[in-house]
Design a protein around this motif. Sequence first.
Motif, PDB file in Angstrom:
ATOM      1  N   HIS A   1      13.140 -24.927 -23.187  1.00  0.00           N
ATOM      2  CA  HIS A   1      13.133 -24.020 -24.410  1.00  0.00           C
ATOM      3  C   HIS A   1      14.378 -23.632 -24.632  1.00  0.00           C
ATOM      4  CE1 HIS A   1       8.722 -24.303 -24.822  1.00  0.00           C
ATOM      5  NE2 HIS A   1       8.586 -24.057 -23.321  1.00  0.00           N
TER       6      HIS A   1
ATOM      7  N   GLN B   1       8.784 -14.010 -22.755  1.00  0.00           N
ATOM      8  CA  GLN B   1       7.330 -13.168 -22.512  1.00  0.00           C
ATOM      9  C   GLN B   1       6.293 -14.080 -22.541  1.00  0.00           C
ATOM     10  OE1 GLN B   1       8.080 -10.181 -25.743  1.00  0.00           O
ATOM     11  NE2 GLN B   1       8.866  -8.759 -24.406  1.00  0.00           N
ATOM     12  N   GLY B   2       6.389 -15.095 -23.224  1.00  0.00           N
ATOM     13  CA  GLY B   2       5.302 -16.150 -23.378  1.00  0.00           C
ATOM     14  C   GLY B   2       5.288 -16.884 -22.069  1.00  0.00           C
ATOM     15  N   MET B   3       6.401 -17.144 -21.510  1.00  0.00           N
ATOM     16  CA  MET B   3       6.460 -17.906 -19.967  1.00  0.00           C
ATOM     17  C   MET B   3       5.898 -17.011 -19.214  1.00  0.00           C
ATOM     18  SD  MET B   3      10.301 -19.493 -20.505  1.00  0.00           S
ATOM     19  CE  MET B   3      10.349 -20.234 -19.051  1.00  0.00           C
TER      20      MET B   3
ATOM     21  N   GLU C   1      11.170 -25.368 -17.578  1.00  0.00           N
ATOM     22  CA  GLU C   1      10.882 -24.542 -18.555  1.00  0.00           C
ATOM     23  C   GLU C   1      11.996 -23.695 -19.208  1.00  0.00           C
ATOM     24  OE1 GLU C   1       7.323 -24.022 -20.420  1.00  0.00           O
ATOM     25  OE2 GLU C   1       7.348 -25.975 -19.142  1.00  0.00           O
TER      26      GLU C   1
ATOM     27  N   LYS D   1       9.796 -15.872 -26.387  1.00  0.00           N
ATOM     28  CA  LYS D   1       9.670 -17.123 -25.623  1.00  0.00           C
ATOM     29  C   LYS D   1       9.466 -16.927 -24.123  1.00  0.00           C
ATOM     30  CE  LYS D   1       9.338 -20.651 -26.623  1.00  0.00           C
ATOM     31  NZ  LYS D   1       7.902 -21.481 -26.977  1.00  0.00           N
TER      32      LYS D   1
ATOM     33  N   GLN E   1       3.690 -14.613 -19.467  1.00  0.00           N
ATOM     34  CA  GLN E   1       2.307 -14.712 -19.470  1.00  0.00           C
ATOM     35  C   GLN E   1       1.456 -15.580 -18.859  1.00  0.00           C
ATOM     36  OE1 GLN E   1       1.755 -13.740 -23.798  1.00  0.00           O
ATOM     37  NE2 GLN E   1       2.406 -11.644 -23.498  1.00  0.00           N
ATOM     38  N   GLN E   2       2.347 -16.702 -19.154  1.00  0.00           N
ATOM     39  CA  GLN E   2       1.645 -18.153 -18.763  1.00  0.00           C
ATOM     40  C   GLN E   2       1.606 -18.326 -17.024  1.00  0.00           C
ATOM     41  OE1 GLN E   2       3.262 -21.877 -20.610  1.00  0.00           O
ATOM     42  NE2 GLN E   2       3.813 -20.486 -22.379  1.00  0.00           N
ATOM     43  N   GLY E   3       2.446 -17.322 -16.243  1.00  0.00           N
ATOM     44  CA  GLY E   3       2.599 -17.439 -14.708  1.00  0.00           C
ATOM     45  C   GLY E   3       3.879 -17.601 -14.344  1.00  0.00           C
ATOM     46  N   TYR E   4       4.716 -17.950 -15.274  1.00  0.00           N
ATOM     47  CA  TYR E   4       6.203 -18.229 -14.791  1.00  0.00           C
ATOM     48  C   TYR E   4       6.937 -16.911 -14.064  1.00  0.00           C
ATOM     49  CZ  TYR E   4       5.726 -22.918 -16.644  1.00  0.00           C
ATOM     50  OH  TYR E   4       5.046 -24.190 -16.985  1.00  0.00           O
TER      51      TYR E   4
END
Length: 321
Positions: free
Chosen positions: A205, A277-279, A201, A275, A281-284
């Motif tokens: 990105h 922070q979004g990762m 990931e 980006k 939130q997705q659990g990474y």
Amino acid sequence: MEIPENRLIDKIRRFADRSRDVLRGIGDDGAVIKLSQGSYVFVQDAMVEHVHFKFSFTNPYDVGKKAVYVNISDVLSMGALPLYFLVTIGITPALTSKDIGRLYHGMRQAAREFGAIMIGGDTTESKSDFFIDVSMIGKLVTKTYLGRDRAKEGDLIAVTGSLGESAYGLHLLLEGKPTKGMSTFLKRYASPKPPYPVWKEIVKHDITRAMMDISDGLLIDLGRMMAESKKGAVIHLEKLPIPPLLRKKNKEVLALSGGEDYQLLFTFPKSRLKKIQGMIQQGYPISIIGEVKQGKDVTVLSQGKVYEAPEKGYEHFGNSR
């Protein structure tokens, strides 16, 4: 030896001739060479009995897995995918052919998880301690290599996973502590699989230009990155991803200096913060722990006050532990 590993490597650098095809040489997790078919990463990592492991704590299968994992970790850290590897082993009288078979079975298992293929190597006799030395090549998949020398002032500093797990697993074994319910720590010590999903990931990105794995301890490895980048760093103890058990037992220092977690340490510009922070939130499993500054060295803050760690990490020859 009278000098520590970092100083020895600085001396060795003087013997490396320059070439326009060498994009990155001594001083990183791997070397990067530009060939007509693309850029390739070359890494090499050795493990020696009674220095990196003891057979009383582990077994040939896990030693084989770990030897491959630590090299794959270096390849990934440079922004490449592993392709092929060579293996040299020094066999002691105490080991049987069955032990060596288990060792290679572990290597093959780890290699298959990442699509790497063993293509040869060497076997020799060792009178005292067993050793295994792996040399691996990977192909660069990022736009440029991800080097220790590419951290920029103002970058944020992040790590993957949890820190201190491997060191605490080793602590349990050395102290003869009960190991029931401690499989997470013991597994991270015995066979530290690189965090491939989160690496994919990060690469996908285009998050970072500066990355390395944490092999000798966060403090000493971040210090190495900052030295190569000619920058300084400030990190916050309370932001480190430390397992609750280690905080409960007041062993936070293992997250700073324990080593052998083989998690990823990287920096990224603040423009990529959303980006990241979004990762998250997705659990990474990513933790933002500090920032790159002007100057040199690494400063650790605990609740805003300077924290002096009793240990920096592992360094061969002039061990700083």
